[in-house]
Design an enzyme around this catalytic site. Sequence first.
Site, PDB file in Angstrom:
ATOM      1  N   LYS A   1      22.352  40.874  28.752  1.00  0.00           N
ATOM      2  CA  LYS A   1      22.294  42.339  28.676  1.00  0.00           C
ATOM      3  C   LYS A   1      23.033  42.741  27.410  1.00  0.00           C
ATOM      4  CE  LYS A   1      23.057  46.499  31.425  1.00  0.00           C
ATOM      5  NZ  LYS A   1      23.606  47.281  30.325  1.00  0.00           N
TER       6      LYS A   1
ATOM      7  N   LYS B   1      15.298  39.856  36.243  1.00  0.00           N
ATOM      8  CA  LYS B   1      14.020  40.553  36.419  1.00  0.00           C
ATOM      9  C   LYS B   1      13.080  39.644  37.194  1.00  0.00           C
ATOM     10  CE  LYS B   1      14.529  42.840  31.943  1.00  0.00           C
ATOM     11  NZ  LYS B   1      14.088  42.920  30.550  1.00  0.00           N
TER      12      LYS B   1
ATOM     13  N   GLU C   1      18.305  37.463  31.556  1.00  0.00           N
ATOM     14  CA  GLU C   1      18.378  37.784  30.128  1.00  0.00           C
ATOM     15  C   GLU C   1      19.741  38.377  29.800  1.00  0.00           C
ATOM     16  OE1 GLU C   1      15.189  40.534  29.273  1.00  0.00           O
ATOM     17  OE2 GLU C   1      13.797  39.480  30.600  1.00  0.00           O
TER      18      GLU C   1
ATOM     19  N   CYS D   1      55.277  68.107  23.057  1.00  0.00           N
ATOM     20  CA  CYS D   1      56.082  68.617  21.955  1.00  0.00           C
ATOM     21  C   CYS D   1      56.087  70.137  22.041  1.00  0.00           C
ATOM     22  CB  CYS D   1      55.445  68.167  20.648  1.00  0.00           C
ATOM     23  SG  CYS D   1      56.029  69.070  19.227  1.00  0.00           S
TER      24      CYS D   1
ATOM     25  N   SER E   1      17.008  53.290  33.508  1.00  0.00           N
ATOM     26  CA  SER E   1      18.156  52.390  33.386  1.00  0.00           C
ATOM     27  C   SER E   1      18.095  51.389  34.531  1.00  0.00           C
ATOM     28  CB  SER E   1      19.458  53.178  33.387  1.00  0.00           C
ATOM     29  OG  SER E   1      19.510  53.991  34.519  1.00  0.00           O
TER      30      SER E   1
ATOM     31  N   ARG F   1      16.496  56.405  23.445  1.00  0.00           N
ATOM     32  CA  ARG F   1      16.293  56.658  24.861  1.00  0.00           C
ATOM     33  C   ARG F   1      16.513  58.127  25.229  1.00  0.00           C
ATOM     34  NH1 ARG F   1      19.694  56.213  29.465  1.00  0.00           N
ATOM     35  NH2 ARG F   1      18.447  55.827  31.310  1.00  0.00           N
TER      36      ARG F   1
ATOM     37  N   CYS G   1      54.710  71.693  14.115  1.00  0.00           N
ATOM     38  CA  CYS G   1      54.460  70.264  14.296  1.00  0.00           C
ATOM     39  C   CYS G   1      53.194  69.877  13.532  1.00  0.00           C
ATOM     40  CB  CYS G   1      54.297  69.937  15.777  1.00  0.00           C
ATOM     41  SG  CYS G   1      53.880  68.213  16.048  1.00  0.00           S
TER      42      CYS G   1
ATOM     43  N   ASP H   1      35.848  60.584  33.967  1.00  0.00           N
ATOM     44  CA  ASP H   1      35.564  60.758  35.387  1.00  0.00           C
ATOM     45  C   ASP H   1      36.597  61.678  36.034  1.00  0.00           C
ATOM     46  OD1 ASP H   1      33.418  59.143  35.067  1.00  0.00           O
ATOM     47  OD2 ASP H   1      34.357  57.353  35.923  1.00  0.00           O
TER      48      ASP H   1
ATOM     49  N   LYS I   1      26.755  42.723  35.749  1.00  0.00           N
ATOM     50  CA  LYS I   1      27.706  42.869  34.652  1.00  0.00           C
ATOM     51  C   LYS I   1      28.865  41.903  34.786  1.00  0.00           C
ATOM     52  CE  LYS I   1      26.785  47.570  33.283  1.00  0.00           C
ATOM     53  NZ  LYS I   1      27.374  48.811  32.820  1.00  0.00           N
TER      54      LYS I   1
HETATM   55  S1  IVH Z   1      15.473  46.076  30.900  1.00  0.00           S
HETATM   56  C1  IVH Z   1      13.577  49.630  33.393  1.00  0.00           C
HETATM   57  N1  IVH Z   1      16.624  44.108  29.612  1.00  0.00           N
HETATM   58  O1  IVH Z   1      20.610  47.992  29.516  1.00  0.00           O
HETATM   59  C2  IVH Z   1      14.740  48.910  32.843  1.00  0.00           C
HETATM   60  N2  IVH Z   1      17.633  46.255  29.515  1.00  0.00           N
HETATM   61  O2  IVH Z   1      21.537  49.482  31.886  1.00  0.00           O
HETATM   62  C3  IVH Z   1      14.587  48.504  31.448  1.00  0.00           C
HETATM   63  N3  IVH Z   1      19.647  46.351  28.111  1.00  0.00           N
HETATM   64  O3  IVH Z   1      18.833  50.975  28.997  1.00  0.00           O
HETATM   65  C4  IVH Z   1      15.752  47.792  30.904  1.00  0.00           C
HETATM   66  N4  IVH Z   1      19.630  44.253  27.492  1.00  0.00           N
HETATM   67  O4  IVH Z   1      19.503  49.612  26.955  1.00  0.00           O
HETATM   68  C5  IVH Z   1      16.671  45.409  29.932  1.00  0.00           C
HETATM   69  N5  IVH Z   1      17.507  42.300  28.476  1.00  0.00           N
HETATM   70  C6  IVH Z   1      17.552  43.585  28.792  1.00  0.00           C
HETATM   71  C7  IVH Z   1      18.572  44.440  28.307  1.00  0.00           C
HETATM   72  C8  IVH Z   1      18.588  45.767  28.704  1.00  0.00           C
HETATM   73  C9  IVH Z   1      20.245  45.401  27.378  1.00  0.00           C
HETATM   74  C10 IVH Z   1      20.110  47.741  28.233  1.00  0.00           C
HETATM   75  C11 IVH Z   1      19.047  48.790  28.001  1.00  0.00           C
HETATM   76  C12 IVH Z   1      19.002  49.598  29.240  1.00  0.00           C
HETATM   77  C13 IVH Z   1      20.333  49.331  29.843  1.00  0.00           C
HETATM   78  C14 IVH Z   1      20.272  49.524  31.339  1.00  0.00           C
END
Ligand code: IVH
Length: 721
Positions: free
Chosen positions: A142, A314, A140, A461, A92, A163, A467, A47, A338
């Site tokens: 992640k 979701k 779920e 250095c 994402s 992806r 070196c 960044d 997160k």
């Molecule tokens: S749903 C339209 N469910 O997280 C969104 N993603 O930050 C579809 N990931 O690209 C994603 N576990 O690679 C979904 N239970 C889960 C997930 C998950 C891991 C990842 C996935 C996604 C990224 C998004």
Amino acid sequence: MESGVAVEALTEDQARAELKRLAAAIAAADVAYHSEDTPRITDAEYDALKARNAAIEARFPDLVRADSPSRRVGAAPAATFQPVRHAVPMLSLGNLRIAPSGLDEAARADWERREAADFDEQVRRFLGLDPEDPLAYTAEPKIDGLSLSLRYEGGVLVRAATRGDGETGEDVTANARTVADIPARLTGAPDVLEVRGEVYMRHADFAALNAAQAVRGERLFANPRNAAAGSLRQLDAAITASRPLRFFAYGWGEISAPLAKTQWGALQRLAALGFAVNPDSRRCDGIAAAVAHYFDLERRRGSLGYDIDGVVYKVDDIALQARLGFRTTTPRWAAAHKFPAETAWTRLERIEIQVGRTGALSPVARLAPVTVGGVVVSNATLHNEDYIAGRSANGTPIREGRDIREGDLVKVFRAGDVIPKVADVDLSARPADSRPFVFPDRCPACGSEAVREPGEAVRRCTGGLICPAQGVERLKHFVSRGAFDIEGLGAKQIEMFWADDLLPIRQPADIFTLAARDEANIAKLKNRKGYGAQSAEKLFAAIEARRTIPLDRLIFALGIRHVGESSAALLARHYGTWAAFEAAMTAARDEAGPEWDDLLRIDGVGPKLARSLVAAFRNPAERAAIDALVAQLTVEPVARPAAASPVAGKTVVFTGTLARMTRAEAKARAEALGAKVAGSVSARTDFLVAGPGAGSKATKAAELGVAVLDEDQWLALIGAG
Ligand code: IVH
């Protein structure tokens, strides 16, 4: 990492060079992260590079490069796999905000609940639901892996794609077929079904894979995510097959008939079709239950056996999902919650100094191994000497001024797959006999002086060519295009010869003794793998062809810091011959006296460059390497510009189309006559040479009263008409 000159203080030339450097560094980081699966710098460092690039571009809009990193997002897919356009983009997730560090447990829990409640409220507002109306979610895990889209037609797996940039991914069908969790055939599935989910690796499998890699002397993976990515993206599917990859299904792309009415139902259906779905996913009657599951998973995170970096909420009802739809790149019906960066306390056993390509000395903490979020950490970065001392580059205290010492109890911080950092120190646990860490002023790899230039955070250095840590990269520079440009001797061959014990190249002079040394060897290069009689002869001939070299190329090739192609040309023109240049650099060693003053008088040579030059010649080892090299060469003198030239000392800008010469040629000729060629018009410009199509530069020149010449007038002026 290099911080460099403050953006406000950059000259235009410096800015141009800096943008070039940043473009290369960011591109390399992108490739390392996206295509080679080995992040080389932390997200924060990345960044910082991007931010610096943007700041310089904002100050010098004319200098924005065609390949500017600000115009790209991530790296294009590696060219080695066929591109696949996703029928439904792979998007994402939006993130809830991460809690600020330093909150106590209760305050942090409040924060997380509020963030989740905000998400719930947004969803309700969009749908016009009251707070009392029922609204179910799935929560779920992640999974921290890489997402994959599996396309089934008539129940048969026909395509697997990564992806990529979300629109276009890579065809990894052959590799996906080797993953045990991915069924080749489905019974009772919709005619078209794209299953989406995450490829990942379990901790135990990751550890075993790395152990096997170590035994074979192969590259170790930084973490399970990179191991999974590296394993899936193998050109040889047999290698993928040998890797312990797993797959969890959690969603779908194109589909000819709905799987279910709810997300939860769809997960059940995917499980019934034979996919692994995560056993720790839950259906929750409201957001409060979903957050409770988030806290539960955070507690159990270390014992799941694989990495998760948060929880995905979701909206359960798929009809509501459809109403909510998407923003530009993220769904309104889902959000990622997160976990905060993980931390753990451990003993800092030693501080070691690593030497990077440009000679930067980077302190690394060797730690008593500690598990941070399921991953054993035994090294962490300490950034630079100021960070260790407890102050930032501008002198303000960090960690309230607490320094870090060997033997300290330190807090290690790990976020995602970046290099862990030492974030804090517990002074109450400091051993009584501890001493402040003294940052070395000599390079640990070669013993040369390590210096820190004013305004820089990094100590470097000065050993340059001698070196070993810098050696390989410096040699790569030596053979690069603007330098010796030896055909058949590129970066790959340099690495090979560097590691070669029979016929090594460890310093530039070795290149020119290669043929003679090969002659004396019993094992000849022509009999080696990768070389035949012809290619060995060709290499020797290409080296021979460069034994005669113009002075400017030689100076540039030495790879002395701050000496780029154009300053090398300035130096060469000023001194004319190697003998004169060398004598002057030697005489200026104390950074005083007539030769030093003369060096500083060269237009375009600043004190930084001058200091770096004389330091290189003062360093006995580097000097020996330079002398050994020059003894092998015939250095062609460079004509000094005729003082009588009408354009000597003048600043010229070229713009528009030139008919009688290329831009590069025009620039070279002008410089040969002692003119300085600039990229933009300013009050200091003496001439603007404008061909057809000249635009804003001509307008600006007119405004400033700068003389404007056409190409013919210019050629007449320099006596070439
Ligand atoms: S749903 C339209 N469910 O997280 C969104 N993603 O930050 C579809 N990931 O690209 C994603 N576990 O690679 C979904 N239970 C889960 C997930 C998950 C891991 C990842 C996935 C996604 C990224 C998004």
